[in-house]
Design a protein around this motif. Structure first.
Motif, PDB file in Angstrom:
ATOM      1  N   LEU A  28     -80.594 -34.290 -66.393  1.00  0.00           N
ATOM      2  CA  LEU A  28     -81.889 -34.965 -66.555  1.00  0.00           C
ATOM      3  C   LEU A  28     -82.733 -34.820 -65.284  1.00  0.00           C
ATOM      4  O   LEU A  28     -83.942 -34.601 -65.355  1.00  0.00           O
ATOM      5  N   VAL A  29     -82.080 -34.953 -64.129  1.00  0.00           N
ATOM      6  CA  VAL A  29     -82.798 -34.795 -62.858  1.00  0.00           C
ATOM      7  C   VAL A  29     -83.381 -33.400 -62.767  1.00  0.00           C
ATOM      8  O   VAL A  29     -84.566 -33.223 -62.444  1.00  0.00           O
ATOM      9  N   GLU A  30     -82.567 -32.389 -63.055  1.00  0.00           N
ATOM     10  CA  GLU A  30     -83.059 -31.010 -62.979  1.00  0.00           C
ATOM     11  C   GLU A  30     -84.223 -30.778 -63.946  1.00  0.00           C
ATOM     12  O   GLU A  30     -85.178 -30.090 -63.617  1.00  0.00           O
ATOM     13  N   LYS A  31     -84.131 -31.365 -65.106  1.00  0.00           N
ATOM     14  CA  LYS A  31     -85.169 -31.159 -66.119  1.00  0.00           C
ATOM     15  C   LYS A  31     -86.489 -31.815 -65.727  1.00  0.00           C
ATOM     16  O   LYS A  31     -87.564 -31.278 -65.995  1.00  0.00           O
ATOM     17  N   TYR A  32     -86.428 -32.993 -65.075  1.00  0.00           N
ATOM     18  CA  TYR A  32     -87.646 -33.773 -64.845  1.00  0.00           C
ATOM     19  C   TYR A  32     -88.065 -33.910 -63.385  1.00  0.00           C
ATOM     20  O   TYR A  32     -89.078 -34.547 -63.098  1.00  0.00           O
ATOM     21  N   GLN A  33     -87.332 -33.293 -62.471  1.00  0.00           N
ATOM     22  CA  GLN A  33     -87.697 -33.495 -61.070  1.00  0.00           C
ATOM     23  C   GLN A  33     -89.055 -32.896 -60.718  1.00  0.00           C
ATOM     24  O   GLN A  33     -89.815 -33.487 -59.945  1.00  0.00           O
ATOM     25  N   ALA A  34     -89.415 -31.764 -61.274  1.00  0.00           N
ATOM     26  CA  ALA A  34     -90.720 -31.163 -60.977  1.00  0.00           C
ATOM     27  C   ALA A  34     -91.850 -32.052 -61.492  1.00  0.00           C
ATOM     28  O   ALA A  34     -92.861 -32.249 -60.813  1.00  0.00           O
ATOM     29  N   MET A  35     -91.673 -32.603 -62.702  1.00  0.00           N
ATOM     30  CA  MET A  35     -92.687 -33.491 -63.267  1.00  0.00           C
ATOM     31  C   MET A  35     -92.853 -34.733 -62.395  1.00  0.00           C
ATOM     32  O   MET A  35     -93.971 -35.135 -62.066  1.00  0.00           O
ATOM     33  N   ALA A  36     -91.725 -35.338 -62.001  1.00  0.00           N
ATOM     34  CA  ALA A  36     -91.783 -36.559 -61.190  1.00  0.00           C
ATOM     35  C   ALA A  36     -92.397 -36.272 -59.825  1.00  0.00           C
ATOM     36  O   ALA A  36     -93.226 -37.039 -59.332  1.00  0.00           O
ATOM     37  N   TYR A  37     -92.028 -35.144 -59.221  1.00  0.00           N
ATOM     38  CA  TYR A  37     -92.575 -34.801 -57.904  1.00  0.00           C
ATOM     39  C   TYR A  37     -94.087 -34.558 -57.991  1.00  0.00           C
ATOM     40  O   TYR A  37     -94.849 -35.021 -57.137  1.00  0.00           O
ATOM     41  N   THR A  56     -90.023 -39.604 -55.284  1.00  0.00           N
ATOM     42  CA  THR A  56     -89.282 -38.978 -56.381  1.00  0.00           C
ATOM     43  C   THR A  56     -87.805 -39.339 -56.295  1.00  0.00           C
ATOM     44  O   THR A  56     -87.174 -39.700 -57.292  1.00  0.00           O
ATOM     45  N   GLN A  57     -87.259 -39.268 -55.098  1.00  0.00           N
ATOM     46  CA  GLN A  57     -85.855 -39.633 -54.909  1.00  0.00           C
ATOM     47  C   GLN A  57     -85.629 -41.104 -55.268  1.00  0.00           C
ATOM     48  O   GLN A  57     -84.650 -41.439 -55.947  1.00  0.00           O
ATOM     49  N   ASP A  58     -86.537 -41.972 -54.834  1.00  0.00           N
ATOM     50  CA  ASP A  58     -86.427 -43.395 -55.171  1.00  0.00           C
ATOM     51  C   ASP A  58     -86.488 -43.609 -56.683  1.00  0.00           C
ATOM     52  O   ASP A  58     -85.751 -44.431 -57.234  1.00  0.00           O
ATOM     53  N   ALA A  59     -87.357 -42.862 -57.361  1.00  0.00           N
ATOM     54  CA  ALA A  59     -87.494 -43.013 -58.811  1.00  0.00           C
ATOM     55  C   ALA A  59     -86.194 -42.644 -59.521  1.00  0.00           C
ATOM     56  O   ALA A  59     -85.741 -43.359 -60.420  1.00  0.00           O
ATOM     57  N   PHE A  60     -85.577 -41.538 -59.105  1.00  0.00           N
ATOM     58  CA  PHE A  60     -84.329 -41.140 -59.750  1.00  0.00           C
ATOM     59  C   PHE A  60     -83.180 -42.084 -59.392  1.00  0.00           C
ATOM     60  O   PHE A  60     -82.321 -42.360 -60.233  1.00  0.00           O
ATOM     61  N   LEU A  61     -83.182 -42.578 -58.176  1.00  0.00           N
ATOM     62  CA  LEU A  61     -82.167 -43.561 -57.799  1.00  0.00           C
ATOM     63  C   LEU A  61     -82.320 -44.825 -58.635  1.00  0.00           C
ATOM     64  O   LEU A  61     -81.340 -45.372 -59.156  1.00  0.00           O
ATOM     65  N   ASN A  62     -83.556 -45.271 -58.812  1.00  0.00           N
ATOM     66  CA  ASN A  62     -83.822 -46.445 -59.656  1.00  0.00           C
ATOM     67  C   ASN A  62     -83.455 -46.167 -61.112  1.00  0.00           C
ATOM     68  O   ASN A  62     -82.959 -47.056 -61.818  1.00  0.00           O
TER      69      ASN A  62
END
Length: 192
Positions: free
Chosen positions: A21-30, A47-53
Protein backbone atom coordinates in the motif's frame (compact mmCIF):
# COMPACT_ATOMS: atom_id res chain seq x y z
CA UNK A 1 -4.36 -7.85 -4.76
CA UNK A 2 -6.96 -5.13 -4.42
CA UNK A 3 -6.64 -2.33 -1.88
CA UNK A 4 -9.30 -3.95 0.27
CA UNK A 5 -7.42 -7.26 0.30
CA UNK A 6 -4.16 -5.48 1.14
CA UNK A 7 -5.84 -3.51 3.94
CA UNK A 8 -7.42 -6.65 5.37
CA UNK A 9 -4.08 -8.47 5.32
CA UNK A 10 -2.31 -5.47 6.86
CA UNK A 11 -4.95 -5.27 9.60
CA UNK A 12 -4.03 -8.85 10.46
CA UNK A 13 -0.38 -7.83 10.86
CA UNK A 14 0.94 -8.51 7.34
CA UNK A 15 3.66 -5.87 7.00
CA UNK A 16 4.32 -6.80 3.38
CA UNK A 17 0.71 -5.97 2.51
CA UNK A 18 1.05 -2.58 4.17
CA UNK A 19 4.35 -2.12 2.32
CA UNK A 20 2.50 -2.72 -0.95
CA UNK A 21 0.00 0.00 0.00
CA UNK A 22 2.87 2.37 0.82
CA UNK A 23 4.53 1.71 -2.52
CA UNK A 24 1.25 2.20 -4.36
CA UNK A 25 0.32 5.50 -2.67
CA UNK A 26 3.55 7.13 -1.57
CA UNK A 27 3.88 9.29 -4.71
CA UNK A 28 0.29 10.52 -4.34
CA UNK A 29 0.78 11.32 -0.64
CA UNK A 30 4.11 13.06 -1.26
CA UNK A 31 2.67 15.19 -4.09
CA UNK A 32 -0.22 16.24 -1.89
CA UNK A 33 2.12 17.05 1.00
CA UNK A 34 4.44 19.05 -1.26
CA UNK A 35 1.51 21.15 -2.50
CA UNK A 36 0.44 21.82 1.08
CA UNK A 37 3.78 22.55 2.75
CA UNK A 38 5.81 23.80 -0.22
CA UNK A 39 9.10 22.26 0.90
CA UNK A 40 10.43 18.86 -0.26
CA UNK A 41 11.97 17.97 3.12
CA UNK A 42 8.83 18.91 5.05
CA UNK A 43 6.70 17.07 2.49
CA UNK A 44 8.77 13.92 3.00
CA UNK A 45 8.35 14.25 6.78
CA UNK A 46 4.59 14.77 6.47
CA UNK A 47 4.29 11.79 4.12
CA UNK A 48 6.18 9.59 6.55
CA UNK A 49 3.97 10.81 9.41
CA UNK A 50 0.85 10.06 7.36
CA UNK A 51 1.90 6.48 6.70
CA UNK A 52 2.97 5.98 10.30
CA UNK A 53 -0.45 7.25 11.42
CA UNK A 54 -2.10 4.97 8.86
CA UNK A 55 -0.24 1.94 10.25
CA UNK A 56 -1.22 2.84 13.81
CA UNK A 57 -4.87 3.52 12.94
CA UNK A 58 -5.24 0.64 10.48
CA UNK A 59 -7.01 -1.68 12.97
CA UNK A 60 -9.80 0.91 13.25
CA UNK A 61 -10.13 1.43 9.49
CA UNK A 62 -13.61 0.17 8.60
CA UNK A 63 -13.54 0.71 4.85
CA UNK A 64 -16.34 3.30 4.72
CA UNK A 65 -14.15 5.17 2.26
CA UNK A 66 -11.39 3.94 -0.01
CA UNK A 67 -7.91 3.56 1.43
CA UNK A 68 -6.66 6.36 -0.83
CA UNK A 69 -9.34 8.77 0.46
CA UNK A 70 -8.50 7.84 4.06
CA UNK A 71 -4.79 8.31 3.37
CA UNK A 72 -5.52 11.68 1.72
CA UNK A 73 -7.15 12.86 4.96
CA UNK A 74 -4.27 11.51 7.06
CA UNK A 75 -1.76 13.29 4.81
CA UNK A 76 -3.69 16.56 5.06
CA UNK A 77 -3.75 16.25 8.84
CA UNK A 78 -0.01 15.47 8.96
CA UNK A 79 0.70 18.57 6.84
CA UNK A 80 -1.46 20.78 9.03
CA UNK A 81 0.28 19.44 12.14
CA UNK A 82 3.68 20.08 10.58
CA UNK A 83 2.73 23.64 9.60
CA UNK A 84 1.45 24.32 13.12
CA UNK A 85 4.67 23.01 14.65
CA UNK A 86 6.76 25.13 12.31
CA UNK A 87 4.82 28.25 13.32
CA UNK A 88 5.77 27.58 16.93
CA UNK A 89 9.44 27.48 15.95
CA UNK A 90 9.97 30.89 14.39
CA UNK A 91 13.68 30.42 13.73
CA UNK A 92 15.81 28.43 11.35
CA UNK A 93 19.17 27.03 12.40
CA UNK A 94 22.10 27.42 10.07
CA UNK A 95 25.77 26.67 10.42
CA UNK A 96 28.12 29.54 9.73
CA UNK A 97 31.89 29.63 9.51
CA UNK A 98 33.49 32.41 11.49
CA UNK A 99 37.09 33.35 10.69
CA UNK A 100 37.81 34.11 14.36
CA UNK A 101 36.38 30.83 15.67
CA UNK A 102 37.98 27.42 15.38
CA UNK A 103 35.04 25.69 13.70
CA UNK A 104 31.55 26.19 12.34
CA UNK A 105 29.00 27.67 14.72
CA UNK A 106 25.24 27.12 14.94
CA UNK A 107 23.09 30.24 14.82
CA UNK A 108 19.39 30.97 14.59
CA UNK A 109 17.84 33.38 12.12
CA UNK A 110 14.21 34.50 12.05
CA UNK A 111 11.96 32.28 9.95
CA UNK A 112 9.79 34.65 7.95
CA UNK A 113 8.12 32.00 5.75
CA UNK A 114 4.89 32.04 7.74
CA UNK A 115 4.93 35.57 9.12
CA UNK A 116 1.70 37.59 8.91
CA UNK A 117 3.38 39.95 6.47
CA UNK A 118 4.35 37.13 4.09
CA UNK A 119 0.88 35.61 4.34
CA UNK A 120 -0.66 38.99 3.49
CA UNK A 121 1.71 39.42 0.54
CA UNK A 122 0.80 35.96 -0.78
CA UNK A 123 -2.91 36.67 -0.33
CA UNK A 124 -2.65 40.00 -2.15
CA UNK A 125 -0.63 38.42 -4.96
CA UNK A 126 -3.18 35.63 -5.39
CA UNK A 127 -6.02 38.15 -5.46
CA UNK A 128 -4.24 40.33 -8.01
CA UNK A 129 -3.51 37.36 -10.26
CA UNK A 130 -7.15 36.22 -9.97
CA UNK A 131 -8.28 39.71 -10.97
CA UNK A 132 -5.85 39.67 -13.88
CA UNK A 133 -7.10 36.28 -15.02
CA UNK A 134 -10.71 37.40 -14.84
CA UNK A 135 -9.81 40.39 -17.03
CA UNK A 136 -8.64 38.04 -19.81
CA UNK A 137 -10.94 36.78 -22.53
CA UNK A 138 -12.39 33.32 -21.83
CA UNK A 139 -10.24 31.77 -24.58
CA UNK A 140 -7.04 33.26 -23.18
CA UNK A 141 -7.93 32.45 -19.58
CA UNK A 142 -8.70 28.84 -20.48
CA UNK A 143 -5.43 28.11 -22.31
CA UNK A 144 -3.34 29.92 -19.71
CA UNK A 145 -4.97 28.00 -16.85
CA UNK A 146 -4.48 24.69 -18.63
CA UNK A 147 -0.82 25.48 -19.26
CA UNK A 148 0.20 27.16 -16.00
CA UNK A 149 -2.08 25.58 -13.40
CA UNK A 150 -2.75 22.15 -14.87
CA UNK A 151 0.71 21.74 -16.41
CA UNK A 152 -0.56 20.46 -19.76
CA UNK A 153 1.70 20.54 -22.81
CA UNK A 154 0.83 22.60 -25.86
CA UNK A 155 -0.05 19.39 -27.69
CA UNK A 156 -2.34 18.20 -24.87
CA UNK A 157 -4.12 21.57 -24.79
CA UNK A 158 -4.53 21.51 -28.56
CA UNK A 159 -6.09 18.03 -28.41
CA UNK A 160 -8.33 18.94 -25.48
CA UNK A 161 -9.65 22.13 -27.06
CA UNK A 162 -9.57 20.79 -30.63
CA UNK A 163 -7.26 23.57 -31.80
CA UNK A 164 -4.05 23.73 -33.79
CA UNK A 165 -0.92 23.69 -31.64
CA UNK A 166 0.18 27.01 -33.17
CA UNK A 167 -3.14 28.57 -32.13
CA UNK A 168 -2.60 27.35 -28.57
CA UNK A 169 0.91 28.82 -28.46
CA UNK A 170 -0.35 32.11 -29.85
CA UNK A 171 -3.21 32.35 -27.34
CA UNK A 172 -0.91 31.53 -24.43
CA UNK A 173 1.58 34.18 -25.53
CA UNK A 174 -1.19 36.78 -25.84
CA UNK A 175 -2.68 35.74 -22.50
CA UNK A 176 0.68 36.09 -20.75
CA UNK A 177 1.22 39.49 -22.33
CA UNK A 178 -2.26 40.69 -21.34
CA UNK A 179 -1.82 39.38 -17.78
CA UNK A 180 1.58 41.07 -17.55
CA UNK A 181 0.09 44.37 -18.72
CA UNK A 182 -2.73 44.06 -16.20
CA UNK A 183 -0.26 43.42 -13.36
CA UNK A 184 1.98 46.30 -14.40
CA UNK A 185 -0.96 48.70 -14.74
CA UNK A 186 -2.37 47.67 -11.36
CA UNK A 187 0.90 48.81 -9.78
CA UNK A 188 1.61 45.45 -8.18
CA UNK A 189 4.62 44.52 -10.23
CA UNK A 190 7.49 46.50 -11.66
CA UNK A 191 8.79 46.12 -15.19
CA UNK A 192 12.21 44.39 -15.48
Amino acid sequence: MTDLELVTAAQQGDQAAFGALVEKYQAMAYSQALRMVGNPDDAADATQDAFLNAWRALPGFQGQSSFSTWLYRLTSNACIDLLRRSKRRPTLSITVADEDEEGPQETDIPDERWSPERELERKETRQTVRSGLSALSPEHREVLALREFEGLSYQEIAQLLELEEGTVKSRIARARLALREFLLNSGNFSPP
